[in-house]
Structures are given as C-alpha cells and as structure tokens.
Enzyme design. Structure first.
Site, PDB file in Angstrom:
ATOM      1  N   ARG A  36       1.251  -1.619  -0.277  1.00 26.01           N
ATOM      2  CA  ARG A  36      -0.191   0.108  -0.156  1.00 26.01           C
ATOM      3  C   ARG A  36       1.249   1.317  -0.362  1.00 26.01           C
ATOM      4  O   ARG A  36       0.463   1.870  -0.988  1.00 26.01           O
ATOM      5  CB  ARG A  36      -0.731  -0.128   1.496  1.00 26.01           C
ATOM      6  CG  ARG A  36      -2.384  -1.294   0.609  1.00 26.01           C
ATOM      7  CD  ARG A  36      -3.611  -0.656   2.416  1.00 26.01           C
ATOM      8  NE  ARG A  36      -4.266  -1.108   2.335  1.00 26.01           N
ATOM      9  CZ  ARG A  36      -5.419  -1.666   2.573  1.00 26.01           C
ATOM     10  NH1 ARG A  36      -4.852  -1.598   3.959  1.00 26.01           N
ATOM     11  NH2 ARG A  36      -6.484  -2.175   2.489  1.00 26.01           N
ATOM     12  N   LYS A 197     -17.523 -15.912   4.895  1.00 28.00           N
ATOM     13  CA  LYS A 197     -18.878 -15.877   5.369  1.00 28.00           C
ATOM     14  C   LYS A 197     -19.533 -15.418   4.408  1.00 28.00           C
ATOM     15  O   LYS A 197     -19.280 -14.495   3.000  1.00 28.00           O
ATOM     16  CB  LYS A 197     -18.839 -14.814   5.966  1.00 28.00           C
ATOM     17  CG  LYS A 197     -18.199 -14.939   7.827  1.00 28.00           C
ATOM     18  CD  LYS A 197     -18.923 -14.160   8.719  1.00 28.00           C
ATOM     19  CE  LYS A 197     -17.880 -14.187  10.422  1.00 28.00           C
ATOM     20  NZ  LYS A 197     -18.056 -12.026  10.343  1.00 28.00           N
ATOM     21  N   GLY A 351      -8.908  -8.266   1.148  1.00 25.16           N
ATOM     22  CA  GLY A 351      -7.679  -8.280   1.503  1.00 25.16           C
ATOM     23  C   GLY A 351      -6.644  -9.713   1.379  1.00 25.16           C
ATOM     24  O   GLY A 351      -5.784  -9.710   1.163  1.00 25.16           O
ATOM     25  N   GLY A 374     -13.085  -4.094   1.827  1.00 29.90           N
ATOM     26  CA  GLY A 374     -14.433  -3.812   1.531  1.00 29.90           C
ATOM     27  C   GLY A 374     -14.485  -2.740   0.749  1.00 29.90           C
ATOM     28  O   GLY A 374     -15.736  -2.540  -0.351  1.00 29.90           O
TER      29      GLY A 374
HETATM   30  P1  ADP Z   1     -11.120 -11.286   1.234  1.00 31.27           P
HETATM   31  O1  ADP Z   1     -10.619 -11.135   2.826  1.00 31.27           O
HETATM   32  O2  ADP Z   1     -10.335 -11.806   0.404  1.00 31.27           O
HETATM   33  O3  ADP Z   1     -12.283 -10.440   1.163  1.00 31.27           O
HETATM   34  P2  ADP Z   1     -12.277 -13.305   3.783  1.00 31.27           P
HETATM   35  O4  ADP Z   1     -12.182 -12.336   4.601  1.00 31.27           O
HETATM   36  O5  ADP Z   1     -14.247 -13.164   3.271  1.00 31.27           O
HETATM   37  O6  ADP Z   1     -11.510 -13.221   2.252  1.00 31.27           O
HETATM   38  O7  ADP Z   1     -11.893 -14.355   3.864  1.00 31.27           O
HETATM   39  C1  ADP Z   1     -10.916 -14.901   4.245  1.00 31.27           C
HETATM   40  C2  ADP Z   1     -10.907 -15.953   5.018  1.00 31.27           C
HETATM   41  O8  ADP Z   1     -12.052 -17.734   5.031  1.00 31.27           O
HETATM   42  C3  ADP Z   1      -9.676 -16.758   5.594  1.00 31.27           C
HETATM   43  O9  ADP Z   1      -9.399 -16.723   6.400  1.00 31.27           O
HETATM   44  C4  ADP Z   1      -9.866 -18.012   4.888  1.00 31.27           C
HETATM   45  O10 ADP Z   1      -9.374 -19.302   5.761  1.00 31.27           O
HETATM   46  C5  ADP Z   1     -11.443 -17.815   5.098  1.00 31.27           C
HETATM   47  N1  ADP Z   1     -12.259 -19.394   4.922  1.00 31.27           N
HETATM   48  C6  ADP Z   1     -11.736 -19.940   3.890  1.00 31.27           C
HETATM   49  N2  ADP Z   1     -12.102 -21.044   3.399  1.00 31.27           N
HETATM   50  C7  ADP Z   1     -12.908 -21.492   4.645  1.00 31.27           C
HETATM   51  C8  ADP Z   1     -13.522 -22.991   5.414  1.00 31.27           C
HETATM   52  N3  ADP Z   1     -13.632 -24.261   4.648  1.00 31.27           N
HETATM   53  N4  ADP Z   1     -13.258 -22.799   6.548  1.00 31.27           N
HETATM   54  C9  ADP Z   1     -13.440 -21.883   7.495  1.00 31.27           C
HETATM   55  N5  ADP Z   1     -12.718 -20.698   6.867  1.00 31.27           N
HETATM   56  C10 ADP Z   1     -12.303 -20.432   5.755  1.00 31.27           C
HETATM   57 MG    MG Z   2     -10.765 -10.694   4.532  1.00 34.39          MG
END
Ligand code: ADP
Ligand code: MG
Length: 395
Positions: A36, A197, A351, A374
């Site tokens: 960043r 989620k 992220g 976000g």
């Molecule tokens: P981003 O930051 O790219 O938007 P998210 O924050 O939505 O992504 O999701 C990332 C998290 O999702 C990671 O910490 C990862 O460990 C978790 N994750 C992915 N698959 C699973 C799973 N099957 N069970 C639990 N957590 C998961």
């Molecule tokens: Mg995240």
C-alpha cells in the site's frame, strides 16, 4: 465528466493534505507487506514535483479513538522515507500543537506525516470540528485512500467539503480497472467467490446474479451454506443456518437469469482444524458427518481452473479454503494460478485474496490487484463510494 484528479489542480507552493491508506499489516512493530505504501508513490512523487508541500494523513489498525503507540505511523514514515530516499518528518499528533507548527513551517518538496488519524474518535464519527482542524493545516485536499473510500470519515469525507479537492492516481487506477471493466463486461464473465461468510457476500452475489455475469464459481466456507441449502451433507463444516432461505432464493434467481452457479463437487476435509489427525479428499460432494470442509477438492480445483482460464473477465474475492494453513491452500493456489494464466481481464479484490495472489507471486500476472478490501467489494457491487463521490466533478 468524471472527478477532478491531481492533474487538474495547481499545487505549486501549496500545502496539500494527502489522505493515503497506509493501513499496512504489521507484526511486532515491523511492516510485513508495504504494497500500500509503494502504490502511493506515484501520487506523492507527482505532487512533490509540482511544488507542493505534502502533509500525509492515514489511519493504521483500530486504536479505538485513543493514542496507542502500537498503532503509531512512525514505522510507516520510516519505510516511506526509505522508498522515496527523502526525509519524512513525523508529527507526534494529528491536529495538535506539533502538527500545526510542523505544517506551518513545511516547505515545497518536504513531507510531513501526521500521526494515526484514528487516535481521535472524531475521525470515524466524521465530526465537523475535527474536519475543520484538519482542513486548517492545508490549502488543498487530495484523497488517494482507496481502501477507506467506502467510509464517510472526517479525513475521507468531512474535510473534502472544506477545501479545493482532487483524487490521486491510486483511486483513479482502482476506478479505471474495476468500474470500467464491470460496466462493460466482456464475456464469459466469471465471478469467483469464497471466504469465510455468506453473510459478508450476499450483496455481491445478488449483484452478480443481476449484472450479466455468466458464471459464479463458489468455494470457501460459504460454499457449504449453498450445498446445505441444496440438500447435500456437509458434516461439521461452517454453515450459516440463518441464511439458508436467502441462499435458496439466490439459487432460484440465478436460474431465472441464466447465471450458472458452480459449487464444489469434492472437498479437502479434516477432523480438527488446529490439530488434524485426518486430512483427506472426499470422493464426491457429500461430507461425512464427523468431518469439516477446509478447501475445495482436487476435482473441483481442476474444474474451477478450466472455467477461469477460458473467461474474458474474472473477478475474484475470497479464498477457496483456510489458505493460511499450507495443507488447506491448494484450492486457493490453483485459482490464483488460473487467473495468472487467463488471457482475459483478471481482477482481485479483498484483503485476504489480494495477499494470497501477492504471496504466491502472481500479482504481476493478473490485470489488477486492488489495494482495497471492503472498498473493492462495494465497487464490485456497482456501488458509489462516498469518499470518491464527494470529490468535485470536472466541468
Ligand atoms: P477477503 O479478505 O479476500 O475478502 P474473506 O475475509 O472473506 O476474504 O475470507 C478469508 C477467510 O476465509 C480466510 O481467513 C480463510 O481462512 C477463511 N476461509 C476460507 N475457507 C474456509 C473454510 N472452508 N472454513 C473456514 N474458513 C474459511
Ligand atoms: Mg478478509
């Protein structure tokens, strides 16, 4: 029309308040990823070349409105100074005596870094008096903090109303790469979603269903809520029961709109996430009662790879599994590789997904890795970001 950028304004011998997003990951006071900061250099160099004196403002972490040395921007000032090969003066406060004195004495070509703006609770409250005090430090306001552009805070929104303003090159680049490609998507347009989620991603799934996306490929924990809604067995995998009904509606809407929702057909499962004694690949889509889904399976990874590679536009948000654990990272790696091999436009937002692509060494092989979490999701959804919206329009 569009928004005014730093190319359109005169900053010669002016004091410029630059809102940057230097919210970098840190461990024990050491910056673990300076992406960043590097992404902000073009804007900083340009403003300095044009004769501005630069007052930089950022947040770091969540200090909850009070001073906390753990969240000081000092290490960022040091890193920035190394990258620019120029001194960066560090202020001990944000709008106090030190900041006022240092900014007053600042000369063209010099850089001052204010302390973490979130040491004041007024920042996130978008307090008008606080915004006024920030504005008093400078003649011109430039926002280039893409990662916080979805927030209406004093330093991202309030202050823009008080000073002549413009956006920097990073926000311009994010908008160009994300918004322009989504507004006129090339087909096949494939969205790849994962992460922990469903509840975080409902808006984005719905917007993809309605925005001419051809396929939505779903992995990560959110896939289990979808599979459960379809009547499959998901064992002890993470399921958000309160969203099962909503997910069923999404599946119906997708079908009506001709959007293909592609879910895992096998999985990597284990008995315990922290201390697994069993790690295996399932034969099919159902997961045994006592096991937890932690990554997409081999067959799924191959299928996702093929779909992504053939696409003309790919948007990716959310890892395919618990990728922080090497044993559960194969699916995410395969998806990252697919984006790297795809000849179309490939965009990564979020992220954790961005970190995955960068750490795997693919960041140069995709079209765009967003610096926003976000904020990039909001753009994926086609939403307007308030801190960009408040910047003056070009005549
Ligand atoms: P981003 O930051 O790219 O938007 P998210 O924050 O939505 O992504 O999701 C990332 C998290 O999702 C990671 O910490 C990862 O460990 C978790 N994750 C992915 N698959 C699973 C799973 N099957 N069970 C639990 N957590 C998961
Ligand atoms: Mg995240």
């Amino acid at each position: 029309m569009g928004k005014v950028t730093i190319r359109d304004i005169d900053v010669f011998e002016k004091k410029v308040l630059l809102r940057a997003d230097f919210n970098v990951p840190m461990k024990d006071g050491v910056i673990t990823d300076d992406n960043r900061i590097k992404e902000e250099l073009p804007t900083i160099n340009y403003l300095l070349e044009k004769g501005a004196s630069l007052i930089i403002c950022s947040h770091l972490g969540r200090p909850e409105g009070e001073f906390n040395s753990k969240y000081s921007l000092k290490p960022v000032a040091v890193r920035l100074s190394e990258l620019l090969n120029k001194p960066v003066i560090m202020s001990s406060d944000v709008i106090g005596k030190d900041a006022t004195k240092l900014s007053k004495n600042l000369k063209p070509g010099e850089i001052l870094m204010l302390e973490n703006v979130r040491f004041h609770s007024e920042e996130e409250e978008n307090d008008p008096k606080f915004a006024e005090k920030l504005a008093k430090l400078a003649d011109v306001y430039v926002n280039d903090a893409f990662g916080t552009a979805h927030r209406k805070h004093a330093s991202t929104y309030g202050v823009a109303k008080l000073l002549p303003n413009a956006m920097g090159f990073l926000i311009e680049k994010e908008l160009k790469n994300i918004t322009e490609n989504i507004e006129n998507p090339k087909h096949p347009f494939v969205a790849v979603l994962g992460g922990s989620k469903v509840s975080d991603k409902i808006g984005i799934v719905n917007s993809f269903i309605n925005s001419g996306c051809d396929s939505i490929v779903i992995g990560g924990a959110m896939a289990y809520t979808f599979l459960k809604a379809m009547g499959y067995k998901v064992g002890k995998s993470k399921v958000e029961k309160e969203y099962l009904k909503e997910v069923k509606t999404m599946l119906t809407n997708a079908e009506e709109n001709g959007v293909n929702i592609i879910l895992p057909m096998d999985h990597v499962v284990c008995d315990n996430i922290e201390n697994p004694t069993i790690i295996e690949n399932t034969d099919g889509v159902n997961i045994p009662e006592n096991l937890i889904g932690v990554d997409i399976g081999k067959k799924t990874a191959k299928t996702f790879y093929k779909i992504i590679k053939k696409a003309k536009l790919v948007l990716w948000n959310g890892p395919m599994g618990i990728f922080e654990t090497p044993e559960f990272s194969c699916g995410t790696k395969k998806v990252a590789k697919a984006l790297a091999k795809c000849k179309g436009v490939t965009i990564v937002g979020g992220g954790d997904s961005a970190a995955a692509v960068i750490n795997m060494g693919y960041s140069k092989k995709v079209t765009h890795v967003s610096t926003g979490g976000g904020a990039s999701l909001k753009l994926f959804e086609g939403k307007v970001l308030p801190a960009i919206d408040i910047i003056q329009n070009k005549n």
